[in-house]
Design an enzyme around this catalytic site. Structure first.
Site: not given
Ligand SMILES: O=c1[nH]c(=O)c2ncn([C@@H]3O[C@H](COP(=O)(O)OP(=O)(O)OP(=O)(O)O)[C@@H](O)[C@H]3O)c2[nH]1
Ligand SMILES: [Mg+2]
Length: 201
Positions: A11, A70, A176, A181
């Site tokens: 989300t 990702d 932000k 990134h």
């Molecule tokens: O402080 C943060 N600011 C950001 O802007 C940000 N972007 C990524 N993250 C971290 O990295 C994981 C991604 O993992 P991820 O790419 O596998 O995504 P996810 O599993 O949450 O969702 P989905 O897109 O795969 O459905 C996330 O859950 C976060 O913990 C962030 N943390």
């Molecule tokens: Mg994921």
């Protein structure tokens, strides 16, 4: 309005994609709008591999152009961890507070100058019957010793953004979404948007 599908169930990401794509005239749909779409297992060892897995799997299922994200936090003193395991660093429940606690615990006693880190984001664009594209962006920072700020998601409260001299969670969305990134990867993707979203896609 043109519609764009982002293959995410996160989300926090979904909100940022709406904020970043709306001004371009796109209505953002995420997998939260397609509850029947199954979870894609993230078996890759790099952000790029996982982004491609997510975008290509969902694009084949829906037969549409699909973008995935990702991303994660790469901490130098932890040899790059949590990296591709950022979402589940403290366990399958994907809890942001537990994940931050784990990083803070692992960095206890490590001085500021050795707490360097970066957020990485790879966006993959999967296009039916065409080769996929990827775009990567980073944002440099330092891991704080305690949480600061209320904005954002994930590790934002413990990530000090060198460029802004503030924690990521102290930066309102419009800031932000210009320096993160994700924003940096999206800037590269936008240059290709007209080609990607041509008639019929
Ligand atoms: O402080 C943060 N600011 C950001 O802007 C940000 N972007 C990524 N993250 C971290 O990295 C994981 C991604 O993992 P991820 O790419 O596998 O995504 P996810 O599993 O949450 O969702 P989905 O897109 O795969 O459905 C996330 O859950 C976060 O913990 C962030 N943390
Ligand atoms: Mg994921």
């Amino acid at each position: 309005m043109k519609e764009i599908i982002i293959a995410t169930k996160n989300t926090g990401k979904a909100k940022e994609f709406v904020q970043m794509f709306s001004p371009l005239g796109y209505e953002v749909k995420t997998l939260l709008d397609f509850p029947d779409v199954p979870d894609v297992e993230e078996t890759g060892s790099t952000f790029e591999e996982n982004a491609l897995l997510k975008a290509e799997t969902i694009s084949k299922l829906l037969n549409r152009v699909v973008i995935s994200d990702d991303s994660g936090l790469v901490v130098d003193a932890l040899n790059g961890r949590p990296g591709v395991y950022s979402a589940r660093y403290a366990g399958e429940q994907k809890n942001d507070q537990d994940n931050m606690d784990k990083v803070l615990r692992e960095l206890e006693g490590i001085p500021t100058e050795e707490r360097t880190a970066r957020f990485c984001c790879t966006l993959a664009v999967a296009i039916p019957n065409e080769a996929s594209l990827t775009f990567t962006g980073t944002c440099e920072g330092v891991i704080l010793e305690e949480r600061r700020g209320e904005y954002g998601f994930g590790y934002d409260p413990i990530f000090y953004v060198v460029e802004e001299k503030k924690a990521m969670a102290e930066l309102p969305p419009e800031v932000k979404n210009n320096i993160s990134h994700r924003a940096n990867a999206l800037k590269k993707l936008k240059e290709q948007l007209p080609a990607v979203f041509k008639e019929g896609n």
